[in-house]
Write a protein that holds these residues in place. Structure first.
Motif, PDB file in Angstrom:
ATOM      1  N   LEU A   3      -4.129 -45.930 -17.564  1.00  0.00           N
ATOM      2  CA  LEU A   3      -2.893 -46.409 -17.979  1.00  0.00           C
ATOM      3  C   LEU A   3      -2.774 -47.714 -18.871  1.00  0.00           C
ATOM      4  N   ARG A   6      -2.578 -38.701 -13.051  1.00  0.00           N
ATOM      5  CA  ARG A   6      -1.765 -39.215 -11.713  1.00  0.00           C
ATOM      6  C   ARG A   6      -0.432 -38.738 -11.826  1.00  0.00           C
ATOM      7  N   CYS A  16       4.974 -46.442 -13.180  1.00  0.00           N
ATOM      8  CA  CYS A  16       3.907 -46.127 -14.542  1.00  0.00           C
ATOM      9  C   CYS A  16       4.954 -45.709 -15.605  1.00  0.00           C
ATOM     10  N   GLU A  29       6.036 -49.009 -17.121  1.00  0.00           N
ATOM     11  CA  GLU A  29       5.062 -49.472 -18.103  1.00  0.00           C
ATOM     12  C   GLU A  29       4.843 -48.691 -19.385  1.00  0.00           C
TER      13      GLU A  29
END
Length: 422
Positions: A136, A180, A186, A189
């Motif tokens: 990520l 994921r 997430c 982000e």
């Protein structure tokens, strides 16, 4: 001059042109083909990057050209290009591509410029820069580089994240260690790193947070795409209702059509809100099924390349993210397990084979490389992404166009928003 120097010179030329000013120009005596049909003896005039007039009568051209070249915004040196009857189409729009010329869109500003040139010289005037699955933090860093490039280059429309929110069972050439669930932190982000430049994201809707992530991205102005998934019919329907508007490379990395387990394709077929990506290289989807898709999804197809760094390069060893790729006979596969690893396709070749080899309507095929992808992104109408809408050759639209070599589908002259790239 060796081959690499030639690429470097072309990259420099295209980069300067695309970041320079738009010229006033006209194309006349063309055979126009776009989503609205075919017209002979066609002409268009562009001022400040937009098409201001079109027609087929010479008298109308002369009067419109006199106005354009003497207008306040028309620079000295306005030029007329005579197509001599050759085909004129809108510039191609590729909403799913990872690179070309040994570079990926994950490779920063230099890689973006090189890979973009590898497609621009084949008539792709606009491109969404697809990023492969990575950790990520790496994806966030790559997103920031794409955002910086897109803020400077009108030919780059934004980022497509193909991952990391994909089903392991349908991972294709994506690193399973980086896949994921799209948990809210997430999503946040990536949205922060993208700074408004994430144009689309592929998500497997059956993941625990899949439907919620589709909804969250959609509300943030990102277009969710369903793909690399094990979703059934009902889950696909839920994803569409949550905001998914694209099906990532139909038939690839998803459940096929079964008479008792219909899967995602019939769900998308029923819902006209969803555009369908299709790879027409004769490898990802066999020719009879390509023709079937054009029949089923008429007006809803967006031809894509899913091209990787080996595009425009000889057979050999390459990479996709951290994964080794072997290209043989122009087909890319992972060295580890033989999984298909993108393509070496250009939209120029996709259009050519659709018309010449499959016998599909030139209007339908050109529309699928122009208006179809523009509609998928919502840029076929006035929008906040581009200065002018894209997809057809008509007044008010961007001066993105290709004059093809006479009797072929090979790009001879290419403009992006009034800037001559080739």
């Amino acid at each position: 001059m060796d081959h690499r120097q030639s690429r470097e010179e072309l990259t420099s030329m295209v980069s300067r042109a695309v970041m320079g000013g738009a010229a006033t120009f006209a194309v006349r005596n063309a055979t126009k083909i776009d989503a609205r049909g075919v017209e002979g003896h066609f002409w268009l005039i562009s001022v400040d990057g937009g098409i201001v007039a079109t027609g087929t009568r010479d008298d109308d051209f002369e009067s419109a050209w006199n106005v354009a070249r003497t207008s306040q915004s028309g620079p000295v040196g306005a030029r007329i290009f005579d197509a001599e009857g050759a085909v004129l189409t809108p510039g191609y729009i590729d909403i799913h591509s990872h690179g070309a010329w040994e570079r990926s869109f994950d490779d920063g500003a230099e890689g973006i410029a090189t890979a973009r040139t590898g497609h621009a010289i084949h008539g792709t005037t606009r491109q969404v820069l697809s990023l492969i699955t990575n950790p990520l933090d790496v994806m966030s860093e790559n997103l920031r580089a794409v955002a910086a490039a897109c803020s400077r280059r009108p030919d780059c429309l934004g980022a497509h994240l193909e991952g990391p929110f994909l089903a392991i069972s349908r991972k294709g050439a994506h690193d399973p260690a980086c896949l994921r669930d799209p948990e809210p932190q997430c999503v946040d982000e990536l949205l922060e790193a993208g700074d408004g430049w994430i144009r689309q994201i592929t998500i497997a809707p059956e993941l625990p947070h899949g439907i919620d992530a589709i909804r969250r991205f959609s509300r943030a102005g990102v277009i969710p795409a369903i793909g690399h998934c094990d979703a059934d019919y009902r889950t696909t329907r839920r994803g569409i209702d949550a905001g998914a508007r694209i099906l990532t490379h139909i038939f690839n990395a998803m459940n096929g059509i079964h008479h008792r387990k219909p899967g995602p394709i019939p769900a998308v077929l029923e819902d006209g809100r969803v555009q369908v990506e299709l790879i027409n290289d004769g490898f990802h989807v066999d020719d009879p099924v390509v023709k079937l898709a054009f029949g089923l999804f008429r007006g809803r197809i967006a031809l894509i390349t899913d091209s990787m760094a080996a595009t425009g390069c000889p057979d050999g060893s390459y990479s996709l993210g951290k994964l080794a790729v072997k290209v043989e006979d122009g087909h890319a596969r992972l060295a580890s397990n033989g999984a298909i690893a993108g393509s070496t396709l250009t939209l120029e070749e996709s259009v050519r084979r659709g018309v010449e080899e499959l016998g599909l309507s030139a209007v339908d095929v050109v529309a699928a490389a122009t208006q179809g992808p523009a509609h998928a992104l919502g840029i076929d109408v006035p929008n906040k992404v581009t200065d002018h809408p894209l997809g057809v050759l008509a007044p008010g639209y961007a001066a993105d166009c290709i004059i093809h070599e006479k009797g072929t589908w090979k790009a001879e002259s290419v403009w992006c928003e009034g800037r001559k790239l080739l």
